[in-house]
Structure formats: structure tokens, C-alpha cells
Design a protein around this motif. Structure first.
Motif, mmCIF file in Angstrom:
data_model
loop_
_atom_site.group_PDB
_atom_site.id
_atom_site.type_symbol
_atom_site.label_atom_id
_atom_site.label_comp_id
_atom_site.label_asym_id
_atom_site.label_seq_id
_atom_site.Cartn_x
_atom_site.Cartn_y
_atom_site.Cartn_z
ATOM 1 N N ARG A 257 0.820 -1.218 0.000
ATOM 2 C CA ARG A 257 0.000 0.000 0.000
ATOM 3 C C ARG A 257 0.852 1.266 0.000
ATOM 4 O O ARG A 257 0.517 2.242 -0.652
ATOM 5 C CB ARG A 257 -0.929 0.020 1.222
ATOM 6 N N ASP A 258 1.963 1.236 0.741
ATOM 7 C CA ASP A 258 2.838 2.411 0.769
ATOM 8 C C ASP A 258 3.463 2.657 -0.597
ATOM 9 O O ASP A 258 3.797 3.777 -0.947
ATOM 10 C CB ASP A 258 3.969 2.229 1.798
ATOM 11 N N TYR A 259 3.620 1.570 -1.354
ATOM 12 C CA TYR A 259 4.272 1.701 -2.653
ATOM 13 C C TYR A 259 3.299 2.155 -3.735
ATOM 14 O O TYR A 259 3.600 3.029 -4.544
ATOM 15 C CB TYR A 259 4.891 0.357 -3.043
ATOM 16 N N SER A 260 2.122 1.548 -3.743
ATOM 17 C CA SER A 260 1.173 1.800 -4.816
ATOM 18 C C SER A 260 0.565 3.182 -4.670
ATOM 19 O O SER A 260 0.182 3.587 -3.571
ATOM 20 C CB SER A 260 0.066 0.737 -4.799
ATOM 21 N N THR A 261 0.494 3.897 -5.779
ATOM 22 C CA THR A 261 -0.036 5.256 -5.725
ATOM 23 C C THR A 261 -1.550 5.236 -5.844
ATOM 24 O O THR A 261 -2.096 4.479 -6.641
ATOM 25 C CB THR A 261 0.539 6.104 -6.858
ATOM 26 N N GLY A 262 -2.201 6.053 -5.055
ATOM 27 C CA GLY A 262 -3.647 6.196 -5.167
ATOM 28 C C GLY A 262 -4.395 5.038 -4.538
ATOM 29 O O GLY A 262 -3.869 3.944 -4.369
ATOM 30 N N LEU B 48 11.154 -11.631 2.862
ATOM 31 C CA LEU B 48 12.126 -11.963 3.912
ATOM 32 C C LEU B 48 13.498 -12.281 3.309
ATOM 33 O O LEU B 48 14.528 -11.913 3.874
ATOM 34 C CB LEU B 48 11.639 -13.161 4.744
ATOM 35 N N ALA B 49 13.508 -12.961 2.161
ATOM 36 C CA ALA B 49 14.781 -13.302 1.507
ATOM 37 C C ALA B 49 15.553 -12.041 1.145
ATOM 38 O O ALA B 49 16.784 -11.993 1.255
ATOM 39 C CB ALA B 49 14.539 -14.148 0.268
ATOM 40 N N ALA B 50 14.830 -11.001 0.740
ATOM 41 C CA ALA B 50 15.495 -9.733 0.420
ATOM 42 C C ALA B 50 16.098 -9.131 1.685
ATOM 43 O O ALA B 50 17.233 -8.651 1.679
ATOM 44 C CB ALA B 50 14.510 -8.761 -0.214
ATOM 45 N N ALA C 59 11.893 -0.291 -11.808
ATOM 46 C CA ALA C 59 11.717 -1.258 -10.724
ATOM 47 C C ALA C 59 11.827 -0.563 -9.370
ATOM 48 O O ALA C 59 12.558 0.410 -9.223
ATOM 49 C CB ALA C 59 12.763 -2.358 -10.846
ATOM 50 N N PRO C 60 11.078 -1.052 -8.351
ATOM 51 C CA PRO C 60 11.112 -0.425 -7.027
ATOM 52 C C PRO C 60 12.524 -0.436 -6.427
ATOM 53 O O PRO C 60 13.290 -1.371 -6.658
ATOM 54 C CB PRO C 60 10.191 -1.299 -6.176
ATOM 55 N N ALA C 61 12.853 0.606 -5.665
ATOM 56 C CA ALA C 61 14.177 0.691 -5.043
ATOM 57 C C ALA C 61 14.296 -0.298 -3.879
ATOM 58 O O ALA C 61 15.356 -0.868 -3.640
ATOM 59 C CB ALA C 61 14.427 2.114 -4.551
ATOM 60 N N ASP C 62 13.189 -0.492 -3.166
ATOM 61 C CA ASP C 62 13.205 -1.432 -2.038
ATOM 62 C C ASP C 62 13.456 -2.844 -2.571
ATOM 63 O O ASP C 62 12.734 -3.328 -3.444
ATOM 64 C CB ASP C 62 11.842 -1.361 -1.328
ATOM 65 N N PRO C 63 14.498 -3.533 -2.044
ATOM 66 C CA PRO C 63 14.826 -4.860 -2.595
ATOM 67 C C PRO C 63 13.703 -5.894 -2.431
ATOM 68 O O PRO C 63 13.558 -6.782 -3.278
ATOM 69 C CB PRO C 63 16.070 -5.280 -1.807
ATOM 70 N N ALA C 64 12.909 -5.779 -1.370
ATOM 71 C CA ALA C 64 11.799 -6.725 -1.187
ATOM 72 C C ALA C 64 10.753 -6.516 -2.290
ATOM 73 O O ALA C 64 10.305 -7.466 -2.942
ATOM 74 C CB ALA C 64 11.174 -6.554 0.190
ATOM 75 N N LEU C 65 10.381 -5.250 -2.521
ATOM 76 C CA LEU C 65 9.407 -4.960 -3.572
ATOM 77 C C LEU C 65 9.959 -5.304 -4.949
ATOM 78 O O LEU C 65 9.220 -5.747 -5.835
ATOM 79 C CB LEU C 65 9.008 -3.481 -3.522
ATOM 80 N N LEU D 15 9.244 -8.827 -5.498
ATOM 81 C CA LEU D 15 7.813 -9.100 -5.659
ATOM 82 C C LEU D 15 7.296 -8.580 -6.993
ATOM 83 O O LEU D 15 6.310 -9.078 -7.520
ATOM 84 C CB LEU D 15 7.039 -8.456 -4.503
ATOM 85 N N LEU D 16 7.962 -7.541 -7.526
ATOM 86 C CA LEU D 16 7.511 -6.901 -8.758
ATOM 87 C C LEU D 16 8.665 -6.799 -9.752
ATOM 88 O O LEU D 16 9.143 -5.710 -10.062
ATOM 89 C CB LEU D 16 6.970 -5.494 -8.434
ATOM 90 N N PRO D 17 9.126 -7.953 -10.262
ATOM 91 C CA PRO D 17 10.305 -7.910 -11.151
ATOM 92 C C PRO D 17 9.957 -7.337 -12.532
ATOM 93 O O PRO D 17 8.779 -7.221 -12.892
ATOM 94 C CB PRO D 17 10.707 -9.384 -11.263
ATOM 95 N N ASP D 18 11.004 -6.977 -13.286
ATOM 96 C CA ASP D 18 10.806 -6.502 -14.656
ATOM 97 C C ASP D 18 10.282 -7.642 -15.533
ATOM 98 O O ASP D 18 10.673 -8.797 -15.366
ATOM 99 C CB ASP D 18 12.142 -6.023 -15.238
#
Lengths: 110, 209
Positions: free
Chosen positions: B36-41, B165-167, B60-66, B69-72
């Protein structure tokens, strides 16, 4: 992928066949070359889960799903589907929904 | 924790200790706030429209966990960016829906009270030996029946938690799994990570039985 000990040895891979396919596809005009869904190996996803996803999403048999999963594990990646770009985009999106690391590309791309 | 399978109805039942349920809830809640913090709106209140929502970031998101979860979707940066800008928001919303479903199923199980589910002839007990995570094995046991949709939400969300968690644990290759933990906190995170893997294995094997 995490390794679990009770798996059978991988079938001797068809990696060579794959290479031949891509070589012949390289000589095809770009517009005729199919697109491919590639799944990449990662240290997190469980082998049983990857196999489950291949069966559930693509409708592959257990045997085929296991073969593809082992190819991902041993070769670092495997082509799991081929077809139109739009279809492959849908597959890649579905793989991401499941948490698998997947990309699409056009066959014969260097 | 115990997992059983009712073959006649085709669903899987989780028998989970309340302290294990607490742990899962805490982790899923963290995962949801990460999304939720990542997704806009605000996502569309209609679940179908939310899952089809167009939009997304250009890289791609800067946070390694995201990022896990959201790869290219493409190896080529330009194509990856184009695709992400139309597809990412829908994927995030679908991941939130799966996580919310896990929380809803646990919430319903808490309301139902004690484990009313007794093994009978139609039942295959598949995992009676899954180690309990919590220290209090006498805690209340909740029963969580999972139909096809519920089962998918659980295995996908357990996987998402392990990717995140792996990230945090910087597990980038299989060799990293052999590394000694740096401190108690890392050792604890590793224990949770391994427990989630066993849990996922058990669910998948119950579904095959």
C-alpha cells in the motif's frame, strides 16, 4: 530454488534441441518469430511450488511441469511457453502474480 | 499445526495454533503495508476493477523486497518500463487481494472458535508432524478450511512473504542459505523463513494427496 532431497535425477536436458530451435528461428524474419515466456531460477521459490504453478497456470501434466522446473533449476532458466507477444505478456504477469521470476522475449533475440 | 484434506469436498483444512496464526497475521499485515505504501492512489473498491487497474511506476522499485515481488517483465529496460507503467498497479492490487483473503480467512477462523474439525474416514491427515512455531503448543487451535481460491491465496501469500524476507536476509544465491546468521535477529528471521517454507511444502503436498 530451495532443494529438497526426494527428487529424481533430472532427465538429460533438451537444452541442445532448444538451441537448434533458436538458431533456425534467428533466420526467420523478425515479424514471424514467436515470443517466449522465460522463467528464471531463484533461491527462494520451492521446487514443488514452481511445479505446482506450471501445472495450475499452463495446465501442464505433472511430468512436463517437473521437467520444466528441473530445467529452470539446473540451467538457470527455461522457456515455458511460446506464442504471440500479448499472450506471453499475460503469462509473465501471471508468473509475477505467483511470485516467480519471469520475463518475455522474442525467439532468436541474441 | 496440522493440515488435513477432505477429499469429498475437495478442500484443505489448516489446523493452526493461535500463536502461529498471530505470526502469520503480523507478517501478512506488514506485506500489505509494503504494497500500500508503494502503490499510488487508492485502489478501486470493486475488486475486479482494482485487479485490472492500469498504471505503474517507470522503473523497478528501489526497495529490494518490492523489487523481488515486482520484477521486470523484459530484460530490455525500455520495454520493461513501458510494460510496468500499464501492468504494475493491477499486479500490486491482486497481491493485496490475496493477502487480504488470508487475513479474512484467519479472522473467520478466530470467530468460529475452537477447532471443530475432527478427522473421519473422508479425511486424509497429511501433515501431523509440522513443527509448531510458537512456544505455547497448548494454545487454542483454529481450523481454517481452504477452498481452491483460499488455497491459492495462501500459497501465493506465503511465497510473497518468503520473497520479502529473503530480500531482508540478502539471500541472492543458494550459497547464502548456508551462511551463519550475523546476530539473533537474523537467526530469528531465518527461522521464520524456514518455517514458512515447510508450511508451504505441507500445503502443496496436502493438495496433491
Amino acid at each position: 530454488m530451495s532443494t529438497y532431497p526426494n527428487l529424481e535425477a533430472p532427465p538429460l536436458s533438451s537444452a541442445e534441441t532448444h538451441q537448434q530451435v533458436s538458431l533456425s528461428q534467428q533466420s526467420m524474419p523478425e515479424s514471424e518469430r514467436p515470443w517466449q515466456t522465460v522463467v528464471w531460477d531463484d533461491p527462494v521459490n520451492l521446487m514443488s511450488y514452481v511445479s505446482f504453478v506450471f501445472q495450475r497456470h499452463f495446465g501442464y501434466t505433472l511430468q512436463h511441469a517437473e521437467d520444466l522446473m528441473l530445467r529452470v533449476h539446473h540451467d538457470g532458466h527455461a522457456i515455458v511457453a511460446e506464442g504471440s507477444r500479448e499472450k506471453m505478456e499475460m503469462h509473465v504477469e501471471a508468473m509475477h502474480d505467483y511470485g516467480l521470476w519471469s520475463t518475455l522475449r522474442q525467439a532468436g533475440t541474441p | 499445526m496440522r493440515i488435513s484434506r477432505i477429499n469429498a469436498e475437495g478442500f484443505t483444512v489448516l489446523h493452526i495454533h493461535e500463536d502461529e496464526a498471530d505470526l502469520v497475521e503480523t507478517l501478512v499485515a506488514q506485506l500489505v503495508s509494503l504494497y500500500r505504501d508503494y502503490s499510488t492512489g487508492e485502489p478501486d473498491p470493486d475488486p475486479l476493477l482494482a485487479s485490472l487497474d492500469l498504471g505503474g511506476a517507470s522503473s523497478a522499485p528501489a526497495d529490494p523486497a518490492l523489487a523481488r515481488l515486482l520484477p521486470d517483465a523484459y530484460e530490455d529496460d525500455t520495454l520493461a518500463s513501458e510494460f510496468r507503467q500499464t501492468s504494475e498497479r493491477g499486479i500490486v492490487n491482486r497481491k493485496i487481494q490475496d493477502a487480504d483473503n488470508v487475513l479474512a480467512l484467519l479472522g473467520a477462523a478466530r470467530l468460529d472458535g475452537i477447532d471443530q474439525f475432527l478427522p473421519d474416514e473422508e479425511t486424509t491427515l497429511t501433515h501431523d508432524d509440522l513443527p509448531a512455531f510458537g512456544s505455547d503448543t497448548d494454545s487454542r487451535v483454529l481450523s481454517v478450511p481452504l477452498d481452491e481460491h483460499g488455497f491459492l491465496s495462501w500459497v501465493k501469500t506465503l511465497t510473497a512473504m518468503r520473497l520479502a524476507l529473503a530480500a531482508r536476509l540478502a539471500i541472492d544465491t543458494e550459497n547464502d542459505l548456508e551462511r551463519e546468521p550475523l546476530d539473533d535477529m537474523e537467526a530469528n528471521t531465518r527461522a521464520v523463513y524456514d518455517w514458512l517454507a515447510e508450511f508451504t511444502e505441507a500445503l502443496l503436498s496436502a493438495q496433491r494427496s
